[in-house]
Scaffold this motif. Sequence first.
Motif, PDB file in Angstrom:
ATOM      1  N   GLU A 127       0.371 -63.690   1.481  1.00 21.07           N
ATOM      2  CA  GLU A 127       0.579 -62.264   1.688  1.00 21.07           C
ATOM      3  C   GLU A 127      -0.561 -61.731   2.546  1.00 21.07           C
ATOM      4  O   GLU A 127      -1.624 -62.346   2.627  1.00 21.07           O
ATOM      5  CB  GLU A 127       0.638 -61.553   0.344  1.00 21.07           C
ATOM      6  CG  GLU A 127       1.871 -61.947  -0.445  1.00 21.07           C
ATOM      7  CD  GLU A 127       1.915 -61.340  -1.824  1.00 21.07           C
ATOM      8  OE1 GLU A 127       0.840 -61.030  -2.365  1.00 21.07           O
ATOM      9  OE2 GLU A 127       3.014 -61.185  -2.338  1.00 21.07           O
ATOM     10  N   SER A 128      -0.350 -60.588   3.153  1.00 25.86           N
ATOM     11  CA  SER A 128      -1.359 -60.043   4.050  1.00 25.86           C
ATOM     12  C   SER A 128      -2.605 -59.638   3.265  1.00 25.86           C
ATOM     13  O   SER A 128      -2.580 -59.476   2.043  1.00 25.86           O
ATOM     14  CB  SER A 128      -0.806 -58.836   4.807  1.00 25.86           C
ATOM     15  OG  SER A 128      -0.653 -57.750   3.925  1.00 25.86           O
ATOM     16  N   VAL A 131      -2.252 -56.496   1.084  1.00 22.26           N
ATOM     17  CA  VAL A 131      -1.488 -56.687  -0.149  1.00 22.26           C
ATOM     18  C   VAL A 131      -2.349 -57.399  -1.188  1.00 22.26           C
ATOM     19  O   VAL A 131      -2.365 -57.021  -2.363  1.00 22.26           O
ATOM     20  CB  VAL A 131      -0.186 -57.478   0.134  1.00 22.26           C
ATOM     21  CG1 VAL A 131       0.509 -57.875  -1.153  1.00 22.26           C
ATOM     22  CG2 VAL A 131       0.743 -56.660   1.007  1.00 22.26           C
TER      23      VAL A 131
END
Length: 173
Positions: A127-128, A131
């Motif tokens: 996930e980024s 996040v």
Amino acid sequence: MATSEKNAVVAELAELFRTSTAAVLTEYRGLTVAELKELRRALGENATYAVVKNTLTEIAADQAGVDAFKGKMTGPSAIAFVSGDPVDAAKAMRDFAKTHDALVVKGGYMEGQFLDEAGMKKLADLESREVLLAKLAGAMMGNLHKAAYMFQAPLSQAVRTVDALRAKVEEQA
């Protein structure tokens, strides 16, 4: 290409290796100029996608202290130099490669280590950063709420005990 031009290209590539947070090595055989433009747009502002000469790139990587690409510079090569979040660039490459079979991700370099194609896929599945930071903040807030409750519990229990004693004294009087 004259020697001075080659030296300038090597110096520029070496600087890109030094200043980038990650680099992704690809083979672009079969992609049109329009598709390469589309890939550059997909990578965004935090990545530079450059078609490179293999020999000059190997020299530049050696000068920058990056030995991850030794022996992997074969065929028509291009490198995405990532200056921002490497996860975003890996995701952009993965998504672009899904629709364009001609793009082959050979591997990448991040934090002093070579990432093979499987490593790049794992990186793209993360996930980024935002996040992950939000999840971390949420977990920390949960722990803070638990700690606040633990500190507040004895006080509220004491208040309930005193109130029960007061009610009992009033009842007896």
